[in-house]
Every structure is written in structure tokens, then in C-alpha cells.
Write an enzyme that holds these catalytic residues in place. Structure first.
Site, PDB file in Angstrom:
ATOM      1  N   VAL A 225      20.445 -27.756-156.371  1.00 17.74           N
ATOM      2  CA  VAL A 225      20.011 -28.712-157.380  1.00 17.74           C
ATOM      3  C   VAL A 225      21.258 -29.206-158.107  1.00 17.74           C
ATOM      4  O   VAL A 225      22.146 -28.421-158.437  1.00 17.74           O
ATOM      5  CB  VAL A 225      19.032 -28.073-158.385  1.00 17.74           C
ATOM      6  CG1 VAL A 225      18.625 -29.081-159.461  1.00 17.74           C
ATOM      7  CG2 VAL A 225      17.802 -27.521-157.667  1.00 17.74           C
ATOM      8  N   CYS A 226      21.331 -30.509-158.333  1.00 19.21           N
ATOM      9  CA  CYS A 226      22.417 -31.103-159.112  1.00 19.21           C
ATOM     10  C   CYS A 226      23.775 -30.791-158.471  1.00 19.21           C
ATOM     11  O   CYS A 226      23.925 -30.890-157.256  1.00 19.21           O
ATOM     12  CB  CYS A 226      22.315 -30.605-160.552  1.00 19.21           C
ATOM     13  SG  CYS A 226      23.231 -31.557-161.772  1.00 19.21           S
ATOM     14  N   THR A 227      24.739 -30.385-159.245  1.00 20.21           N
ATOM     15  CA  THR A 227      26.073 -30.108-158.712  1.00 20.21           C
ATOM     16  C   THR A 227      26.138 -28.803-157.928  1.00 20.21           C
ATOM     17  O   THR A 227      27.210 -28.434-157.437  1.00 20.21           O
ATOM     18  CB  THR A 227      27.119 -30.071-159.843  1.00 20.21           C
ATOM     19  OG1 THR A 227      26.739 -29.090-160.805  1.00 20.21           O
ATOM     20  CG2 THR A 227      27.244 -31.424-160.516  1.00 20.21           C
TER      21      THR A 227
ATOM     22  N   GLU B 104      18.908 -34.207-156.536  1.00 23.66           N
ATOM     23  CA  GLU B 104      19.754 -34.885-157.518  1.00 23.66           C
ATOM     24  C   GLU B 104      19.819 -34.053-158.803  1.00 23.66           C
ATOM     25  O   GLU B 104      19.590 -32.851-158.789  1.00 23.66           O
ATOM     26  CB  GLU B 104      19.219 -36.291-157.770  1.00 23.66           C
ATOM     27  CG  GLU B 104      19.399 -37.224-156.577  1.00 23.66           C
ATOM     28  CD  GLU B 104      18.954 -38.643-156.863  1.00 23.66           C
ATOM     29  OE1 GLU B 104      19.543 -39.574-156.288  1.00 23.66           O
ATOM     30  OE2 GLU B 104      18.000 -38.830-157.652  1.00 23.66           O
TER      31      GLU B 104
END
Length: 276
Positions: free
Chosen positions: A148-150, A198
Site C-alpha cells: 500500500v502506498c510507498t 495507491e
């Protein structure tokens, strides 16, 4: 989800399965006391045995983990571990403190590996060989390697996105080619056994989609309803394309230095990974 909550969820799912098996309720049946729960009415594939590991590390973003953990902990029969280098409490980027349930060496054989992101905490993890080694080890037998995310930058630093389509937070998505990955459109990107989401809240969508993949749509819809997940944000600023340009510029400017540091750390980690 506590053991009693998991049991009640299982009972609710069983009752729902009974309803599906018997057809629509009549008005008289709806008014009658609920029947005792018959687990035999539940589809066999609704009970699994997945081993799920959520990596956490100092400075990670809590919602990247907590949202998906809620969804995946609703998988009946699954075992969920919160994994860190030690069992010492881990502080998130906003100060929330989590107690890991397992150490790296305790959770090397998992079916689903989930990696949350963050900012400076993720940068430090990208530079931490013990963390990258754990990701490589845990991914060997995993059927789903996710982020998730970075968190995708951590997967990339460990060499786990080379040749895959992937995504990340919109600020760091342009860094993915450093790791041999191809940036792809979509709030959640599936490529074979890799699933990347994202920024932050996209973890909820990723996990709900994974619940559907591991069980079925009806099961996932039950989890969604249980969570009352029906987002209606008060603003349309959740994506760079819809946010006011001034807001997007402001956020971008906040991460110029971190983005460069992540680029440098990612290149170094990936180069080391490829030379192994």
C-alpha cells in the site's frame, strides 16, 4: 478483530449462507426468531487457512496497515500476524504505537505478505538490509505479495517488482522504474501474484478486492457492509487530477527532498539486490 469478534462474524456469515441456500425470506420468516447458526450451510470455500503477514517498521503509516488488516482479518480461518524486527512496540508516523505479534524469523513462511508505506520511516526501511532480507525470504512461498502506498518502494528495493506493473502513492509513482517496474494506472494494480495500491486509503480497496479473490464476491460484500465502507469524501481533492492545482503543488513541494532521498536509496538497494 478479536477472537470473539471473529466468532460472531463467522456466525453471521453462516446465517447469511443459510439465507442464500433457502431463498428469500417471507414476511412471516423475517418476523420469526433467528434460527440457530448452521455452519454446514456455509460454502466450503468460505473457510480458509491463509497465513497473512503485515510488515510494520518505525515510522510506517498506520492506515496503510490497519485498513487492510481489518478486511483481511475478516477471512474466516486465516491467521494474521503483525511482523516487525523485534516484538518491541513500534511507533507509526503519527505516533500510534503497535505491538508486533511476530518477529521476522517467526513469519518467514506466509501466503500473503502486506507491506505498508510511509515517508521517512519507509526511507529508513529501504536502507535496512534486515528488512529487505525479510521481504525476500517471506516472498518466496507467498501466493500474494502486496503493498500500500510507498510500500511498493520497499518491495522494489528488495527486488520484488522487477518486471511487474505496479503503482504507489502519486508522489512516488514515478520512482518505480528504478526497480525495473512499470508504473500502471489504477487505484489497485494486479500483476500475477503482485498487488500494489495507491496512497493510504487505497489499501481498503486493495484488501476488499483480495477478500473477493480469496473467497468470493458475496463474502466480500458482507465484509464491506460490516465495515459500512461507502466513502463520500467532502472534497474532490483525492487525486492530483481533481485537486486544485495550488493544493497539488503545495503537497508536491513538501516531498521534493524525500523523493530524491528515496530515489537514491532505491537505486542503491536495487543495485545491491541485483548483484546478489
Amino acid at each position: 478483530m478479536s477472537e470473539i469478534d471473529r466468532r460472531r462474524f463467522g456466525e453471521g456469515i453462516a446465517a447469511f449462507a443459510t439465507l442464500l441456500a433457502s431463498g428469500s425470506l417471507t414476511a412471516a420468516e423475517a418476523a420469526a426468531p433467528p434460527p440457530s447458526h448452521d455452519m454446514s450451510a456455509m460454502p466450503a470455500h468460505w473457510m480458509g487457512k491463509e497465513k497473512i503477514a503485515f510488515l510494520i517498521y518505525p515510522g510506517f503509516t498506520a492506515l496503510d496497515m490497519v485498513g487492510p488488516q481489518y478486511m483481511l482479518a475478516s477471512l474466516m480461518g486465516a491467521k494474521v500476524e503483525i511482523v516487525a524486527k523485534t516484538k518491541e512496540p513500534v511507533r507509526s508516523d503519527t505516533g500510534l504505537v503497535f505491538t508486533p505479534s511476530a518477529r521476522f524469523e517467526d513469519a518467514t513462511e506466509v501466503d500473503i505478505l502486506c507491506v505498508p508505506g510511509g515517508s521517512n520511516g519507509t526511507l529508513a526501511a529501504m536502507r535496512d538490509e534486515a528488512t529487505l532480507t525479510y521481504l525476500r525470504t517471506a516472498s518466496r512461498k507467498a501466493s500474494h505479495i502486496t503493498s500500500v502506498c510507498t510500500g511498493s518502494l520497499l518491495l522494489g528495493s528488495a527486488g520484488l517488482l522487477d518486471g511487474y506493473r505496479a503503482t504507489s502513492h502519486w508522489v512516488t509513482k514515478p520512482l518505480l522504474p528504478i526497480f525495473g517496474a512499470t508504473p500502471a494506472d489504477g487505484r489497485v494494480v494486479h500483476d500475477r501474484d503482485r498487488i500494489t495500491a495507491e496512497g493510504v486509503t487505497a489499501g481498503l480497496d486493495f484488501a476488499l478486492a483480495l477478500v473477493a479473490r480469496l473467497r468470493d464476491r458475496t463474502y466480500a460484500e458482507g465484509v464491506q457492509l460490516l465495515a459500512q465502507y461507502a466513502p463520500e469524501p467532502p472534497f474532490s481533492a483525492g487525486e492530483p487530477e481533481t485537486a486544485p492545482r495550488a493544493v497539488t503543488t503545495m503537497i508536491e513541494s513538501m516531498f521534493v527532498g524525500l523523493k530524491q532521498d528515496m530515489s537514491d536509496a532505491g537505486k542503491a538497494a536495487f543495485a545491491k539486490t541485483r548483484s546478489r
